[in-house]
Design a protein around this motif. Structure first.
Motif, short mmCIF file in Angstrom:
data_model
loop_
_atom_site.label_atom_id
_atom_site.label_comp_id
_atom_site.label_asym_id
_atom_site.label_seq_id
_atom_site.Cartn_x
_atom_site.Cartn_y
_atom_site.Cartn_z
N VAL A 1 0.85 -1.20 0.00
CA VAL A 1 0.00 0.00 0.00
C VAL A 1 0.88 1.24 0.00
CG1 VAL A 1 -2.03 -0.98 1.12
CG2 VAL A 1 -0.22 0.00 2.52
N HIS A 2 0.31 2.33 -0.51
CA HIS A 2 1.01 3.61 -0.60
C HIS A 2 0.07 4.64 0.03
CE1 HIS A 2 3.03 6.74 -3.49
NE2 HIS A 2 3.17 7.05 -2.22
N VAL A 3 0.51 5.31 1.08
CA VAL A 3 -0.38 6.23 1.80
C VAL A 3 0.29 7.58 2.01
CG1 VAL A 3 -1.43 4.29 3.06
CG2 VAL A 3 0.38 5.63 4.15
N PHE A 4 -0.55 8.56 2.31
CA PHE A 4 -0.12 9.92 2.66
C PHE A 4 -0.69 10.24 4.04
CE2 PHE A 4 -1.57 14.30 3.13
CZ PHE A 4 -0.46 15.06 2.80
N ALA A 5 0.13 10.90 4.89
CA ALA A 5 -0.40 11.42 6.17
C ALA A 5 0.07 12.86 6.34
CB ALA A 5 0.07 10.55 7.33
N PRO A 6 -0.81 13.71 6.85
CA PRO A 6 -0.54 15.15 6.82
C PRO A 6 0.31 15.69 7.97
CG PRO A 6 -2.71 14.75 7.73
CD PRO A 6 -2.16 13.39 7.35
N ALA A 7 0.93 16.83 7.68
CA ALA A 7 1.53 17.66 8.73
C ALA A 7 0.40 18.23 9.58
CB ALA A 7 2.33 18.79 8.09
N THR A 8 0.74 18.63 10.78
CA THR A 8 -0.28 19.16 11.70
C THR A 8 0.28 20.37 12.46
OG1 THR A 8 0.49 17.40 13.18
CG2 THR A 8 -1.63 17.07 12.12
N VAL A 9 -0.64 21.24 12.84
CA VAL A 9 -0.29 22.36 13.71
C VAL A 9 -0.88 22.05 15.09
CG1 VAL A 9 -0.67 24.82 14.16
CG2 VAL A 9 -0.19 24.03 11.83
N ALA A 10 -0.02 21.81 16.07
CA ALA A 10 -0.50 21.49 17.41
C ALA A 10 -0.52 22.75 18.27
CB ALA A 10 0.41 20.44 18.05
N ASN A 11 -1.28 22.66 19.34
CA ASN A 11 -1.46 23.74 20.34
C ASN A 11 -2.42 24.82 19.84
OD1 ASN A 11 0.38 22.35 21.91
ND2 ASN A 11 2.09 23.69 21.41
N VAL A 12 -2.21 25.27 18.59
CA VAL A 12 -3.07 26.33 18.02
C VAL A 12 -3.18 27.50 19.00
CG1 VAL A 12 -5.09 26.73 16.57
CG2 VAL A 12 -4.39 24.40 17.06
N ALA A 13 -2.03 27.99 19.41
CA ALA A 13 -1.90 29.10 20.36
C ALA A 13 -2.31 28.67 21.77
CB ALA A 13 -2.64 30.35 19.90
N CYS A 14 -3.59 28.76 22.09
CA CYS A 14 -4.00 28.60 23.50
C CYS A 14 -4.16 27.16 23.96
CB CYS A 14 -5.31 29.36 23.73
SG CYS A 14 -6.55 28.98 22.47
N GLY A 15 -4.13 26.17 23.06
CA GLY A 15 -4.51 24.81 23.45
C GLY A 15 -3.33 23.88 23.62
N PHE A 16 -2.39 24.24 24.47
CA PHE A 16 -1.20 23.40 24.68
C PHE A 16 -1.61 21.95 24.99
CE2 PHE A 16 2.03 21.49 27.46
CZ PHE A 16 3.12 21.55 26.60
N ASP A 17 -1.16 21.05 24.14
CA ASP A 17 -1.39 19.60 24.27
C ASP A 17 -2.85 19.16 24.06
OD1 ASP A 17 1.24 18.88 24.58
OD2 ASP A 17 1.07 18.20 26.66
N ILE A 18 -3.77 20.10 23.79
CA ILE A 18 -5.17 19.67 23.67
C ILE A 18 -5.83 20.07 22.34
CG2 ILE A 18 -5.58 19.60 26.17
CD1 ILE A 18 -7.40 22.23 25.42
N LEU A 19 -5.17 20.90 21.54
CA LEU A 19 -5.76 21.29 20.26
C LEU A 19 -4.76 21.10 19.13
CD1 LEU A 19 -7.49 24.75 21.03
CD2 LEU A 19 -8.59 22.51 20.79
N GLY A 20 -5.28 20.72 17.96
CA GLY A 20 -4.41 20.63 16.78
C GLY A 20 -5.27 20.51 15.53
N PHE A 21 -4.69 20.84 14.39
CA PHE A 21 -5.41 20.61 13.13
C PHE A 21 -4.45 20.09 12.08
CE2 PHE A 21 -4.38 25.19 13.09
CZ PHE A 21 -3.75 25.34 11.87
N ALA A 22 -5.04 19.42 11.09
CA ALA A 22 -4.25 18.82 10.01
C ALA A 22 -4.19 19.76 8.82
CB ALA A 22 -4.88 17.49 9.60
N LEU A 23 -3.07 19.74 8.10
CA LEU A 23 -2.89 20.54 6.89
C LEU A 23 -3.08 19.66 5.66
CD1 LEU A 23 0.37 22.45 7.97
CD2 LEU A 23 -1.95 23.38 7.89
N GLU A 24 -3.47 20.31 4.55
CA GLU A 24 -3.58 19.54 3.30
C GLU A 24 -2.19 19.15 2.79
OE1 GLU A 24 -6.01 22.33 1.27
OE2 GLU A 24 -7.85 21.39 1.98
#
Ligand code: HSE
Length: 312
Positions: A5-28
């Protein structure tokens, strides 16, 4: 059962300023790719790594993609092994969730290779174990969004409680990566272990405000909430010209700007393509004046998480 199989997994931005260790989002984009093959020989072999400038080990036990595959095989016991080709699509030690992308790609690939014995939520604790192996803490704010896509809230670690947060469709993220490396492990060690009640109140007001702003597509509220009084004041000292960049980026109209994960990358959110590009130019100019080369990524929020690229 598939052979490869050949897969892609995204980079992510964690913390998102105020959410240390509890918030993050994925980039395209960017992201890592893995080609994984089933082998008769048990265990994990890393055949090749591309795009890492020779920085990563091909020894399976010393590479997070290999560690992830071993966790999977130990868990599922499929009676086969795997071999891996890893294509790094992002800088290492950049604050873009490089280890999370590799771990996620590896777990996602193995799960497809062996006919999905685990659901995505069952892969998350395995991915968290990989973060622990790499940086000493099983934080989920990179691997959560990398696996699930979108914007992810880790409501609780014990027990693990992960909530997908709906985000406005037109949100854009600019990430600027200066060519310095900061290890997550080091960037965690320098944080204060105790915080003042006053700071806690500010921080949880902003976390709640950010979630409400995202769910209501209230850009002003998102902007007012993208503030961090806990990690950023300490970690920004490791990033040359951080304050100048943040001030200029906000003045040009970005909703908010802070450190991506543990840094040194800086991210800004906006819903305007021109501002997203201008943010990149401003930050690159500032880094250049500090004698630093940098690269810019502009991306929407990735709502899918890892994807299968092709099958054989
Ligand atoms: N929440 C983690 C940290 C993310 O800030 O240390 C690391 O990418």
């Amino acid at each position: 059962m598939k052979e490869e199989v050949h897969v892609f997994a995204p980079a992510t931005v964690a913390n998102v300023a105020c959410g240390f260790d509890i918030l993050g989002f994925a980039l395209e984009q960017p992201g890592d790719e893995i080609i994984m093959r089933r082998t008769r020989q048990c265990g994990v072999v890393i055949r090749k790594i591309f795009g890492d400038n020779g920085k990563l080990s091909c020894e399976a036990g010393l590479n997070v993609a290999g560690i992830a595959a071993s966790h999977f095989l130990n868990n599922v016991q499929p009676g086969y092994g795997v071999e891996i080709e890893l294509q790094k699509g992002m800088p290492i030690g950049s604050g873009l969730g490089s280890s999370a992308a590799s771990a996620t790609a590896s777990l996602f690939a193995a799960n497809i290779l062996f006919d999905k014995p685990l659901n995505i939520m069952a892969l998350l604790p395995l991915a968290m174990e990989c973060e622990k192996a790499v940086c000493g803490t099983a934080h989920a704010d990179n691997v959560g969004p990398a696996l699930l896509g979108g914007f992810t809230l880790i409501r609780s670690y014990e027990p693990l409680d992960v909530v997908a947060i709906k985000t406005p469709d037109d949100l854009l993220c600019t990430v600027i990566h200066p060519h310095i490396e900061v290890s997550t492990e080091d960037a965690r060690k320098i944080l204060r272990k105790q915080i003042a009640l006053k700071d806690a109140i500010t921080q949880w007001g902003n976390v709640a405000g950010l979630i409400a702003g995202l769910m209501k597509s209230d850009y002003e509220l998102i902007g007012r909430s993208l503030r961090d009084v806990i990690a950023e004041p300490v970690r920004s000292l490791l990033i040359p010209r951080f304050k100048e960049i943040q001030t200029a980026v906000l003045a040009c109209g970005a909703l908010g700007c802070s450190i991506s994960g543990s840094g040194p990358s800086i991210f800004a959110l906006t819903n305007d393509q021109n501002i997203a590009e201008e943010v990149g130019r401003i930050a690159q100019g500032e880094f250049q004046s500090a004698g630093l080369r940098s690269e810019v990524f502009i991306s929407g929020i990735n709502q899918n998480g890892p994807v299968l690229i092709e099958e054989e």
